[in-house]
Design an enzyme around this catalytic site. Structure first.
Site, PDB file in Angstrom:
ATOM      1  N   ARG A  77     -37.408  -4.510  64.976  1.00  0.00           N
ATOM      2  CA  ARG A  77     -37.923  -5.848  64.717  1.00  0.00           C
ATOM      3  C   ARG A  77     -39.190  -6.091  65.547  1.00  0.00           C
ATOM      4  O   ARG A  77     -39.286  -5.613  66.689  1.00  0.00           O
ATOM      5  CB  ARG A  77     -36.839  -6.835  65.155  1.00  0.00           C
ATOM      6  CG  ARG A  77     -37.147  -8.294  64.971  1.00  0.00           C
ATOM      7  CD  ARG A  77     -37.067  -8.688  63.558  1.00  0.00           C
ATOM      8  NE  ARG A  77     -36.955 -10.137  63.382  1.00  0.00           N
ATOM      9  CZ  ARG A  77     -37.169 -10.739  62.220  1.00  0.00           C
ATOM     10  NH1 ARG A  77     -37.498 -10.044  61.142  1.00  0.00           N
ATOM     11  NH2 ARG A  77     -37.027 -12.044  62.109  1.00  0.00           N
ATOM     12  N   THR A 135     -39.366  -9.548  51.253  1.00  0.00           N
ATOM     13  CA  THR A 135     -38.929  -8.589  52.257  1.00  0.00           C
ATOM     14  C   THR A 135     -38.471  -7.447  51.389  1.00  0.00           C
ATOM     15  O   THR A 135     -38.538  -7.555  50.172  1.00  0.00           O
ATOM     16  CB  THR A 135     -37.773  -9.188  53.082  1.00  0.00           C
ATOM     17  OG1 THR A 135     -38.301 -10.207  53.904  1.00  0.00           O
ATOM     18  CG2 THR A 135     -37.049  -8.188  53.952  1.00  0.00           C
ATOM     19  N   THR A 185     -39.589  -5.848  56.628  1.00  0.00           N
ATOM     20  CA  THR A 185     -40.298  -7.046  56.163  1.00  0.00           C
ATOM     21  C   THR A 185     -41.612  -7.306  56.877  1.00  0.00           C
ATOM     22  O   THR A 185     -41.827  -6.856  58.010  1.00  0.00           O
ATOM     23  CB  THR A 185     -39.386  -8.283  56.345  1.00  0.00           C
ATOM     24  OG1 THR A 185     -39.984  -9.404  55.708  1.00  0.00           O
ATOM     25  CG2 THR A 185     -39.152  -8.616  57.805  1.00  0.00           C
ATOM     26  N   ASN A 231     -42.169 -10.579  56.563  1.00  0.00           N
ATOM     27  CA  ASN A 231     -41.667 -11.940  56.459  1.00  0.00           C
ATOM     28  C   ASN A 231     -42.091 -12.534  55.122  1.00  0.00           C
ATOM     29  O   ASN A 231     -41.496 -12.239  54.107  1.00  0.00           O
ATOM     30  CB  ASN A 231     -42.081 -12.823  57.633  1.00  0.00           C
ATOM     31  CG  ASN A 231     -41.239 -14.092  57.690  1.00  0.00           C
ATOM     32  OD1 ASN A 231     -40.157 -14.126  57.093  1.00  0.00           O
ATOM     33  ND2 ASN A 231     -41.691 -15.119  58.368  1.00  0.00           N
ATOM     34  N   SER A 285     -33.424 -12.806  62.960  1.00  0.00           N
ATOM     35  CA  SER A 285     -33.577 -12.399  61.556  1.00  0.00           C
ATOM     36  C   SER A 285     -32.303 -12.672  60.776  1.00  0.00           C
ATOM     37  O   SER A 285     -31.228 -12.824  61.355  1.00  0.00           O
ATOM     38  CB  SER A 285     -33.873 -10.909  61.513  1.00  0.00           C
ATOM     39  OG  SER A 285     -33.872 -10.436  60.182  1.00  0.00           O
ATOM     40  N   GLY A 338     -34.955 -13.903  52.820  1.00  0.00           N
ATOM     41  CA  GLY A 338     -34.956 -14.864  53.930  1.00  0.00           C
ATOM     42  C   GLY A 338     -33.540 -15.291  54.250  1.00  0.00           C
ATOM     43  O   GLY A 338     -32.623 -14.463  54.357  1.00  0.00           O
TER      44      GLY A 338
HETATM   45  O1  DON Z   1     -36.012 -11.456  59.107  1.00  0.00           O
HETATM   46  C1  DON Z   1     -35.824 -12.385  58.341  1.00  0.00           C
HETATM   47  O2  DON Z   1     -34.765 -12.948  58.221  1.00  0.00           O
HETATM   48  C2  DON Z   1     -36.958 -12.819  57.448  1.00  0.00           C
HETATM   49  N1  DON Z   1     -38.208 -12.525  58.056  1.00  0.00           N
HETATM   50  C3  DON Z   1     -36.803 -12.160  56.126  1.00  0.00           C
HETATM   51  C4  DON Z   1     -37.858 -12.592  55.170  1.00  0.00           C
HETATM   52  C5  DON Z   1     -37.513 -12.341  53.783  1.00  0.00           C
HETATM   53  O3  DON Z   1     -36.472 -11.872  53.448  1.00  0.00           O
HETATM   54  C6  DON Z   1     -38.532 -12.758  52.823  1.00  0.00           C
HETATM   55  N2  DON Z   1     -38.130 -12.493  51.547  1.00  0.00           N
HETATM   56  N3  DON Z   1     -37.604 -12.227  50.691  1.00  0.00           N
END
Ligand code: DON
Length: 599
Positions: A132, A409, A427, A429, A480, A502
């Site tokens: 990360r 992501t 990701t 993000n 995350s 997300g």
């Molecule tokens: O780490 C996380 O939870 C977010 N940065 C993930 C972002 C994400 O999944 C965006 N899209 N689909």
């Protein structure tokens, strides 16, 4: 004669429909038959005119005896399989796929971002790698606030200040160092070829790049990355050639992690930060390390769940969710019946409230992981639940409403011939990250800083709320939701699961696992199945069109549940299941370009 051929045609159609209905019926014991009309519009690439599901489309699984790669892009999956066929193991293939995605899937594939890897080797030993991003050393807890302590809109989302120190290259180098079989040069080569020779744009990618053109130009006024020479719109099938990215990948190929964190690439990255008012320094890059963490392991019924510990909240939340519903007869109630949905929503409400309160980077804050997944603790979480009425999220904890941002992501799953399995979610993000392209190096930087709680109680782009546990501090990792997960049955590999989305990642993984374990779906049906999401705050349940029958909607609403039908979709799953006969079932999401390739 005419009459005969007509009825013959009709008979064929009718037989087809009936056969399909029977087949679908046979394949999903425990799933309540849909009462509505399902239809997938190939042209619009969306499901339409359907009252209730359960499937987004009737995409079929890909099968293989020797190996399987499921990823967001057909070229990346092909790369993974080519590495497996060349004698590489699942980790070699995963590393090659991560780099290939950075080329063919710039919206989320990356070297300028970070991710998590869950690895279960053929003997059953499990490992998790946290690569990360980290807050730069000059980061400050109030860095996105103005002098009146208000959040400055979009500062943590777009532009140079939005980026954390990237972890992907360090992660891949470390995974390969420890477990790779092929040479580093071999696993890098396919990505270099794709960057230098070009990749044909899928319709979805062409659209994505065209839509983002304006913001690329705003953030990078002097650059033309990801744009055609004449700046006209991309068309499907046109070749995206990325020479600078190819050079960066060559430096990584020749020098390993130093090819990114030191020397020319580091110099270009720091120069880019200085040009745009970013704060990442040479020191930040040099000091970045990926970390092996003890996998988070728990049980659900007779299954073992191997998942990501903090810095992800995903694994803790997933185990909490599964254990909260374990006492309930979901299978008997049926897929997405009102009772099933109700206990799932109520579990989600409580788990996301815990997430906001307790979860953060374990290197900085004490996260009470074992207490949170403890069955007795979880029992106490049901104390204020009744079937008669929705719990009010404000009664659990207060908050405000968010907006939702485009979701990008990416998750991929790999299983090799020997049964080694990798689940990686990685990701930038948001889609195309911070939109900052490192000049001369040709790659996109993440906007992961937005995953911190930039101010206690203020929702991030996914509407997630946090507090001190996830406050910004130099060198700290932002919390995350990514949930790469491996499920074991009777000591054997069973499923490899994950998705982007997300805050919805956790609930999509949760449903995908339950669909198979509780509702008897195949892996592909479970991926195809329509999904829903609740995250405590805002206090509403989002659902894909068709996920709930009219009856479920009516019953939930009568108990006070606020339901919101989505115009877009939930999840982009890439999963693999090991069938009892040893066949691998690759199940990629029909909602995007996701593709499984097996052999
Ligand atoms: O780490 C996380 O939870 C977010 N940065 C993930 C972002 C994400 O999944 C965006 N899209 N689909």
């Amino acid at each position: 004669m005419k009459k005969l051929s007509l009825s013959f045609n009709n008979a064929i159609i009718l037989t087809f429909v009936l056969l399909r209905a029977c087949r679908t019926g046979q394949q999903k014991p425990g799933v309540r038959q849909s009462t509505g009309v399902y239809q997938y519009d190939n042209e619009k690439k969306t499901a339409v005119a359907r009252k209730s599901g359960p499937y987004y489309s009737d995409r079929q699984a890909v099968t293989g005896k020797n190996g399987m790669v499921a990823s967001a892009h057909p070229e990346a999956s092909q790369v993974g399989v080519a590495i497996l066929k060349a004698g590489g193991n699942a980790v070699d293939a995963a590393v090659a796929v991560q780099f290939a995605l950075a080329v063919v899937y710039p919206g989320a594939g990356n070297i300028g971002g970070g991710g998590f890897m869950v690895f279960r080797d053929k003997t059953g030993q499990a490992f998790t790698l946290d690569y990360r991003e980290k807050a730069p050393e000059k980061a400050d807890k109030d860095m996105y606030l103005d002098s009146a302590q208000n959040v400055i809109p979009r500062l943590s989302i777009t532009g140079h200040l939005a980026s954390g120190v990237p972890g992907s290259v360090a992660g891949m180098a470390e995974a390969h160092r420890r477990f790779g079989k092929l040479t580093w040069a071999q696993v890098l080569q396919p990505a270099i070829d794709l960057a230098e020779k070009g990749v044909a744009l899928t319709e979805r990618e062409a659209l994505g790049l065209n839509r983002t053109k304006k913001s690329f130009l705003q953030v990078n006024p002097e650059k033309r990355y990801f744009m055609k020479a004449d700046t006209t719109d991309w068309k499907t099938g046109e070749l995206l050639i990325q020479k600078d990215l190819g050079q960066t990948l060559r430096r990584i190929q020749q020098q390993g992690r130093a090819g990114f964190y030191e020397g020319e690439t580091a110099r270009l990255l720091v120069a880019e930060m200085q040009r745009g008012g970013g704060i990442i320094t040479e020191n930040d890059l040099k000091n970045y390390q990926a970390v092996w963490r003890d996998p988070l392991v728990g049980t659900f019924r007779n299954y073992k769940i191997i998942t990501m510990p903090p810095t992800s909240s995903g694994g803790v939340a997933l185990l909490q969710l599964l254990r909260l519903v374990e006492p309930y007869p979901l299978r008997r109630w049926g897929w997405n019946s009102d009772s099933t949905v109700q206990v799932m929503i109520e579990a989600e409400r409580r788990v996301y409230a815990d997430r906001a309160k307790f979860l953060g980077d374990p290197d900085f804050v004490k996260v009470p992981v074992n207490q949170l997944i403890d069955k007795d603790y979880l029992k106490t979480r049901w104390s204020d639940f009744t079937f008669a009425k929705a719990t009010d999220s404000r009664a659990i904890k207060g908050g405000t409403l968010p907006g939702y941002e485009s979701l990008e992501t990416t998750h991929f799953s790999v299983v090799d011939q020997e049964g080694n399995a990798v689940a990686i979610t990685t990701t930038l993000n948001g889609g195309y990250g911070s939109r900052v392209v490192v000049g001369g190096a040709g790659f996109l930087m993440n906007n992961e800083m937005d995953d911190f709680s930039v101010k206690p109680g203020v929702p991030n782009m996914f509407g997630l709320i946090g507090n001190q546990a996830n406050a910004i501090a130099p060198g700290k990792r932002m919390l995350s939701s990514m949930t790469p997960t491996i499920v074991e049955q009777a000591g054997k590999l069973y499923m490899v699961v994950g998705t982007p989305g997300g805050s919805t990642i956790i609930t999509s993984v949760y449903q995908t696992i339950l669909n198979v374990l509780e509702h008897g779906m195949t892996m592909q049906q479970s991926v195809n199945a329509l999904k829903f999401h609740h995250q405590w705050l805002p206090d509403n349940t989002l659902f894909e069109n068709g996920a709930f029958s009219d009856e479920t909607i009516q019953k939930l609403q009568s108990r006070g549940y606020k339901l919101e039908q989505l115009t877009n979709s939930l999840g982009r799953m890439d999963c693999i299941l090991l069938r009892p006969d040893g066949t691998l079932e690759g199940a990629s999401d029909p909602r995007a370009d996701n593709t499984s390739v097996g052999f």
